[in-house]
Motif scaffolding. Structure first.
Motif, mmCIF file in Angstrom:
data_model
loop_
_atom_site.group_PDB
_atom_site.id
_atom_site.type_symbol
_atom_site.label_atom_id
_atom_site.label_comp_id
_atom_site.label_asym_id
_atom_site.label_seq_id
_atom_site.Cartn_x
_atom_site.Cartn_y
_atom_site.Cartn_z
ATOM 1 N N GLN A 72 0.833 -1.466 -0.025
ATOM 2 C CA GLN A 72 -0.103 -0.057 0.100
ATOM 3 C C GLN A 72 0.775 1.182 0.126
ATOM 4 O O GLN A 72 0.357 2.193 -0.350
ATOM 5 C CB GLN A 72 -0.720 0.060 0.994
ATOM 6 N N ASP A 73 2.081 1.070 -0.134
ATOM 7 C CA ASP A 73 3.192 2.368 0.236
ATOM 8 C C ASP A 73 3.430 2.696 -1.080
ATOM 9 O O ASP A 73 3.943 3.807 -1.382
ATOM 10 C CB ASP A 73 4.074 2.068 0.976
ATOM 11 N N ALA A 74 3.271 1.859 -2.318
ATOM 12 C CA ALA A 74 3.659 2.057 -3.528
ATOM 13 C C ALA A 74 3.413 3.314 -4.201
ATOM 14 O O ALA A 74 4.220 4.056 -4.663
ATOM 15 C CB ALA A 74 3.237 1.141 -4.418
ATOM 16 N N GLU A 75 2.090 3.674 -3.997
ATOM 17 C CA GLU A 75 1.724 4.922 -4.775
ATOM 18 C C GLU A 75 2.343 6.090 -3.896
ATOM 19 O O GLU A 75 2.785 7.360 -4.678
ATOM 20 C CB GLU A 75 0.275 5.300 -4.638
ATOM 21 N N LYS A 76 2.449 5.881 -2.714
ATOM 22 C CA LYS A 76 3.298 7.071 -2.066
ATOM 23 C C LYS A 76 4.943 7.223 -2.339
ATOM 24 O O LYS A 76 5.370 8.296 -2.418
ATOM 25 C CB LYS A 76 2.985 7.062 -0.364
ATOM 26 N N ILE A 77 5.379 6.272 -2.592
ATOM 27 C CA ILE A 77 6.819 5.972 -2.916
ATOM 28 C C ILE A 77 6.825 6.759 -4.341
ATOM 29 O O ILE A 77 7.905 7.488 -4.534
ATOM 30 C CB ILE A 77 7.248 4.460 -2.854
ATOM 31 N N LEU A 78 6.013 6.361 -5.203
ATOM 32 C CA LEU A 78 6.115 7.018 -6.751
ATOM 33 C C LEU A 78 5.934 8.443 -6.825
ATOM 34 O O LEU A 78 6.742 9.059 -7.243
ATOM 35 C CB LEU A 78 4.969 6.161 -7.381
ATOM 36 N N LYS A 79 4.811 8.912 -5.716
ATOM 37 C CA LYS A 79 4.989 10.260 -5.621
ATOM 38 C C LYS A 79 6.087 11.008 -5.140
ATOM 39 O O LYS A 79 6.391 11.969 -5.506
ATOM 40 C CB LYS A 79 3.672 10.813 -5.115
ATOM 41 N N LEU A 80 6.547 10.447 -4.062
ATOM 42 C CA LEU A 80 7.706 10.958 -3.379
ATOM 43 C C LEU A 80 9.073 11.110 -4.230
ATOM 44 O O LEU A 80 9.656 11.872 -4.424
ATOM 45 C CB LEU A 80 8.114 10.225 -2.007
ATOM 46 N N GLN A 81 9.126 9.944 -5.115
ATOM 47 C CA GLN A 81 10.290 9.579 -6.032
ATOM 48 C C GLN A 81 10.149 10.896 -7.151
ATOM 49 O O GLN A 81 11.031 11.440 -7.269
ATOM 50 C CB GLN A 81 10.199 8.253 -6.612
ATOM 51 N N TYR A 82 8.827 10.888 -7.872
ATOM 52 C CA TYR A 82 8.678 12.038 -8.741
ATOM 53 C C TYR A 82 9.149 13.162 -8.161
ATOM 54 O O TYR A 82 9.753 14.146 -8.844
ATOM 55 C CB TYR A 82 7.263 11.922 -9.292
ATOM 56 N N LEU A 83 8.695 13.665 -6.967
ATOM 57 C CA LEU A 83 9.054 15.086 -6.365
ATOM 58 C C LEU A 83 10.401 15.262 -6.071
ATOM 59 O O LEU A 83 11.033 16.226 -6.325
ATOM 60 C CB LEU A 83 8.440 15.111 -4.988
ATOM 61 N N CYS A 84 11.063 13.956 -5.470
ATOM 62 C CA CYS A 84 12.634 14.274 -5.265
ATOM 63 C C CYS A 84 13.484 14.195 -6.492
ATOM 64 O O CYS A 84 14.490 14.939 -6.437
ATOM 65 C CB CYS A 84 13.138 12.985 -4.389
ATOM 66 N N TYR A 85 13.189 13.600 -7.506
ATOM 67 C CA TYR A 85 13.977 13.658 -8.913
ATOM 68 C C TYR A 85 13.772 14.797 -9.560
ATOM 69 O O TYR A 85 14.566 15.035 -10.418
ATOM 70 C CB TYR A 85 13.905 12.289 -9.603
ATOM 71 N N GLU A 138 14.821 7.784 -15.578
ATOM 72 C CA GLU A 138 13.834 6.648 -15.190
ATOM 73 C C GLU A 138 13.002 6.791 -13.954
ATOM 74 O O GLU A 138 11.716 6.303 -14.048
ATOM 75 C CB GLU A 138 14.756 5.299 -15.128
ATOM 76 N N PRO A 139 13.544 7.324 -12.765
ATOM 77 C CA PRO A 139 12.730 7.479 -11.657
ATOM 78 C C PRO A 139 11.408 8.494 -11.932
ATOM 79 O O PRO A 139 10.531 8.610 -11.292
ATOM 80 C CB PRO A 139 13.638 8.272 -10.578
ATOM 81 N N LEU A 140 11.746 9.369 -13.137
ATOM 82 C CA LEU A 140 10.396 10.129 -13.389
ATOM 83 C C LEU A 140 9.617 9.483 -14.348
ATOM 84 O O LEU A 140 8.322 10.118 -14.529
ATOM 85 C CB LEU A 140 11.048 11.505 -13.871
ATOM 86 N N THR A 141 9.610 8.273 -14.969
ATOM 87 C CA THR A 141 8.971 7.760 -15.806
ATOM 88 C C THR A 141 8.593 6.450 -15.378
ATOM 89 O O THR A 141 7.753 5.817 -16.228
ATOM 90 C CB THR A 141 9.711 7.701 -17.280
ATOM 91 N N GLN A 142 8.957 6.015 -14.251
ATOM 92 C CA GLN A 142 8.693 4.791 -13.669
ATOM 93 C C GLN A 142 7.132 4.654 -13.347
ATOM 94 O O GLN A 142 6.496 5.300 -13.057
ATOM 95 C CB GLN A 142 9.312 4.370 -12.504
ATOM 96 N N SER A 143 6.931 3.305 -13.583
ATOM 97 C CA SER A 143 4.933 3.080 -13.628
ATOM 98 C C SER A 143 5.008 2.804 -12.215
ATOM 99 O O SER A 143 5.880 2.061 -11.335
ATOM 100 C CB SER A 143 4.620 2.415 -14.632
ATOM 101 N N LEU A 144 3.557 2.542 -11.732
ATOM 102 C CA LEU A 144 2.964 2.376 -10.341
ATOM 103 C C LEU A 144 3.551 0.680 -10.213
ATOM 104 O O LEU A 144 3.752 0.283 -9.288
ATOM 105 C CB LEU A 144 1.969 2.949 -10.177
#
Length: 167
Positions: free
Chosen positions: A13-26, A39-45
Motif C-alpha cells: 500500500q506504500d507503492a503510490e506514496k513512494i512513486l509520488k515522493l520519487q517524482y518530487l525528489c527527482y 527513469e525515476p520520473l517515468t517509472q510506472s506504479l
C-alpha cells in the motif's frame, strides 16, 4: 510535541506514496542534468509494485506520511545494489538519508547475504556524493551516459561481523 521519523519495510500500500515522493525528489536531478526523462520520473506504479516484491524496500514515515525511501537487491556474488534513495525536500539535511542508508545496509548484512555495497549517482549530484563518501563509499568507476550525464559508481565492503564465543 513533534513526531519522530520511523523506518520500516515498505508495504504494497506504500507503492503510490513512494512513486509520488520519487517524482518530487527527482525534479532537482532532472533540472541539474536538464533531463526530465530520467527513469525515476517515468517509472510506472506497476513497476514500483514489482520492486516491492523483488527488492528490499524501506520507507521512513513521519506519522502516516512516507517522507523517504530506499531500495536494494543482492546479486549472486553478494553485492548489494542500493538505489533510489529519496528524501522529501523539506526533510533533507537532517540526517534522514544517512539513517536510511545505514538501515538498508544493516538489513542486507544481518543474514550475511551482502559482502559489499554498490550504488551510483550523477557526477554533478554533489549532495549525494558527499553523503555516500561520508558513509564510507569510494568511487570505483564512471560511465558517460551522454553529453550531460556521467554516472559515478561507488562501492564499499561490508563491515566484518564480530562473533563472540560462549563458554
Amino acid at each position: 510535541m513533534g513526531m519522530s521519523v520511523t523506518i520500516s519495510a515498505a508495504a504494497e500500500q506504500d507503492a503510490e506514496k513512494i512513486l509520488k515522493l520519487q517524482y518530487l525528489c527527482y525534479q532537482g536531478e532532472a533540472e541539474l542534468y536538464n533531463d526530465y526523462t530520467l527513469e525515476p520520473l517515468t517509472q510506472s506504479l506497476d513497476s514500483i509494485k514489482a520492486e516491492l516484491t523483488a527488492s528490499q524496500v524501506l520507507v521512513a514515515r513521519l506519522g502516516e506520511e512516507v517522507v523517504a525511501s530506499v531500495r536494494a537487491t543482492v546479486d549472486a556474488d553478494g553485492t548489494a545494489h542500493i538505489g533510489k534513495l529519496v528524501v522529501h525536500p523539506r526533510m533533507q539535511r537532517h540526517g534522514l538519508g544517512g539513517r536510511l542508508l545505514d538501515a538498508i545496509e544493516q538489513r542486507l548484512t544481518t543474514d550475511g547475504a551482502a559482502h559489499r555495497f554498490q550504488l551510483f549517482t550523477g557526477h554533478r549530484s554533489d549532495g549525494n556524493l558527499r553523503l555516500y563518501r561520508k558513509h564510507g563509499y569510494e568511487a570505483v568507476g564512471s560511465q558517460r551516459v551522454d553529453e550531460r550525464l556521467t554516472l559515478v559508481t561507488l562501492s564499499k565492503e561490508t563491515e566484518p561481523v564480530a562473533y563472540v564465543a560462549s563458554a
